[in-house]
Design a protein around this motif. Structure first.
Motif, PDB file in Angstrom:
ATOM      1  N   GLY A  61       0.801  -1.219   0.000  1.00 45.01           N
ATOM      2  CA  GLY A  61       0.000   0.000   0.000  1.00 45.01           C
ATOM      3  C   GLY A  61       0.836   1.272   0.000  1.00 45.01           C
ATOM      4  O   GLY A  61       0.415   2.299  -0.537  1.00 45.01           O
ATOM      5  N   THR A  62       2.006   1.203   0.591  1.00 42.58           N
ATOM      6  CA  THR A  62       2.890   2.369   0.614  1.00 42.58           C
ATOM      7  C   THR A  62       3.372   2.678  -0.803  1.00 42.58           C
ATOM      8  O   THR A  62       3.341   3.833  -1.248  1.00 42.58           O
ATOM      9  CB  THR A  62       4.092   2.104   1.545  1.00 42.58           C
ATOM     10  N   THR A  90       1.198   7.473   4.525  1.00 39.96           N
ATOM     11  CA  THR A  90       0.617   8.559   3.749  1.00 39.96           C
ATOM     12  C   THR A  90       1.578   9.752   3.679  1.00 39.96           C
ATOM     13  O   THR A  90       1.812  10.322   2.609  1.00 39.96           O
ATOM     14  CB  THR A  90      -0.720   9.006   4.394  1.00 39.96           C
ATOM     15  N   SER A 187      -4.005  -1.510   0.240  1.00 38.09           N
ATOM     16  CA  SER A 187      -2.981  -2.412   0.753  1.00 38.09           C
ATOM     17  C   SER A 187      -3.605  -3.779   0.974  1.00 38.09           C
ATOM     18  O   SER A 187      -4.737  -3.878   1.435  1.00 38.09           O
ATOM     19  CB  SER A 187      -2.469  -1.879   2.093  1.00 38.09           C
ATOM     20  N   TYR A 319      -4.014   6.198  16.526  1.00 42.22           N
ATOM     21  CA  TYR A 319      -2.569   6.172  16.539  1.00 42.22           C
ATOM     22  C   TYR A 319      -2.115   7.018  17.719  1.00 42.22           C
ATOM     23  O   TYR A 319      -2.695   8.081  17.937  1.00 42.22           O
ATOM     24  CB  TYR A 319      -2.045   6.718  15.222  1.00 42.22           C
TER      25      TYR A 319
HETATM   26  C1  PLP Z   1      -1.731  -0.134   5.855  1.00 39.40           C
HETATM   27  C2  PLP Z   1      -1.788   1.276   5.413  1.00 39.40           C
HETATM   28  C3  PLP Z   1      -0.885   1.799   4.473  1.00 39.40           C
HETATM   29  C4  PLP Z   1       0.309   1.044   3.967  1.00 39.40           C
HETATM   30  O1  PLP Z   1       0.100  -0.213   3.471  1.00 39.40           O
HETATM   31  P1  PLP Z   1       1.326  -1.268   3.392  1.00 39.40           P
HETATM   32  O2  PLP Z   1       0.802  -2.339   2.509  1.00 39.40           O
HETATM   33  O3  PLP Z   1       1.609  -1.725   4.762  1.00 39.40           O
HETATM   34  O4  PLP Z   1       2.485  -0.550   2.773  1.00 39.40           O
HETATM   35  C5  PLP Z   1      -1.071   3.095   4.052  1.00 39.40           C
HETATM   36  N1  PLP Z   1      -2.056   3.878   4.538  1.00 39.40           N
HETATM   37  C6  PLP Z   1      -2.924   3.425   5.460  1.00 39.40           C
HETATM   38  C7  PLP Z   1      -4.003   4.329   5.949  1.00 39.40           C
HETATM   39  C8  PLP Z   1      -2.814   2.124   5.936  1.00 39.40           C
HETATM   40  O5  PLP Z   1      -3.672   1.681   6.876  1.00 39.40           O
END
Ligand code: PLP
Length: 376
Positions: A61-62, A90, A187, A319
């Motif tokens: 997701g990153t 983000t 992600s 968080y």
């Molecule tokens: C999990 C997550 C990501 C990153 O995803 P990865 O697959 O771990 O790199 C980015 N933004 C948010 C809001 C997330 O919850």
């Protein structure tokens, strides 16, 4: 009682084991580990599920966020607006690309981007907005898209926590989160709502040109083999992960239902407790409960955390430190007190176990333990 977990991937696997094992074995039998047919099949099925023209799989997701910003051609110095109350990725990719992160506060009820704060943060240098659909419900996308249009800004939806959620527009039409902005990201980290058995991610867009660009960026900036038109990265979804995800995609709506059922149980249990604010879902979105997050009032939040842990109930703070107060993202523009809602939430939120396998016995045990501490 079964052991309580924050996320129970084992119980979920046991219910889909034959299908998953068959999918994995097929990839191994054909040794099509990279960009094999399993990836194309999953991509097509996800496009259909989301109602979006292009899904571009990638490694996580990153990367999905980073590649989106590269594909849009954002350049050093461009300002990108997002929220301080989010997972670090983000803000991280904005900083990595030498773009300028501009942070805004969130609403105290939905925890999502405050759109008045968004408008106030726009400057002539602003190029993009990254709304984060936090914990599983949509940001208010219709007015957000109007703001973006008025100021000629790109919208990159961080949909890592809300895949499957539906947003309803004022004319009654619906769209899946992640398909409303110019580009959406998700992600497939194992604990996400659509989780792989390893890392994975994807980018969504309805824009043909942008899809082409992003496909090039994830593949070393290459459309014709060994001719590199863009600076790219190497970001792929493994075929084995795609085969697993294709099985789980069929169950995604049923998983969201199971999460909603657990959330309903918690909501009822805590309804009469003035010290707990249960999750508030906005009218124009469904909630897929990536997290079930309470806001504690007039009580010792960390005491509650310890109390639950002492009963072997895992729980978490999403968080604990807002982005503007993180060491790595220290910035002279921001300091303590700048985002009061975010700072307040970081001190008062607590997330309870939330997954597809919670049974009533476990839910009762968790809710009783929470109330025991709260009513003490
Ligand atoms: C999990 C997550 C990501 C990153 O995803 P990865 O697959 O771990 O790199 C980015 N933004 C948010 C809001 C997330 O919850």
């Amino acid at each position: 009682m079964k052991e309580i977990r924050m996320v129970d991937l084992q119980g979920q696997y046991e219910r889909i084991k034959p299908e998953v094992d068959k999918g994995i074995q097929e990839v191994i039998n054909t040794t099509t580990f990279i960009n094999g047919p399993a990836v194309k099949k999953f991509q097509g099925n996800l496009e259909n599920y989301l109602g979006v023209k292009h899904v571009i799989p990638c490694a996580n997701g990153t990367d999905a966020l980073q590649v989106s910003m590269m594909g849009l051609g954002l350049e050093p110095g461009d300002e990108v607006i997002t929220v301080s109350f989010t997972f670090v990725a983000t803000v991280e990719v904005i900083a990595l690309l030498k773009l300028t992160p501009v942070l805004v506060d969130v609403y105290p009820d939905t925890f999502n981007m405050d759109l008045d704060a968004l408008e106030r943060a726009i400057t002539p240098k602003t190029k993009a907005i990254v709304p984060v659909h936090l914990f599983g419900q949509s940001v208010d996308m219709e007015p957000l898209m109007e703001i973006a249009k008025k100021h000629n800004l790109y919208v990159i939806e961080d949909n890592c926590q809300a895949i499957g959620a539906d947003y309803t527009f004022s004319d009654g039409s619906k769209a899946k989160t992640g398909t409303i902005g110019h580009v959406g990201t998700t992600s497939f980290f194992p604990s996400k709502n659509l989780g792989a058995y390893g890392d994975g991610g994807a980018i969504f867009t309805n824009d043909d040109e942008l899809a082409k660009k992003i496909r090039s960026v994830v593949n070393h900036g290459m459309t014709v083999r060994y001719y590199h038109d863009d600076i790219g990265v190497n970001s792929r979804l493994d075929s084995i992960q795609a085969a697993i995800l294709d099985v789980k995609l069929k169950h995604l709506d049923e998983y969201a239902e199971a999460r909603n059922k657990a959330a309903d149980y918690y909501n009822k249990a805590f309804a009469d407790s003035p010290k707990l604010q249960t999750p508030v879902t906005a009218d124009n979105t469904t909630h897929v409960y990536h997290q079930y997050t309470l806001v504690t009032k007039d009580m010792d939040r960390d005491g509650l955390l310890e109390h639950l842990q002492s009963r072997n109930i895992p729980c978490a703070i999403y968080y604990p430190v807002p982005m503007h107060l993180q060491k790595a993202y220290h910035d002279a523009r921001y300091g303590e007190g700048d985002f009061p809602v975010t700072e307040d939430l970081s001190k008062r939120v607590i997330s309870l176990p939330m997954h597809t396998e919670l049974d009533e016995e476990q839910l009762k045990f968790i809710a009783d333990a929470v109330l025991e501490f709260v009513n003490k």
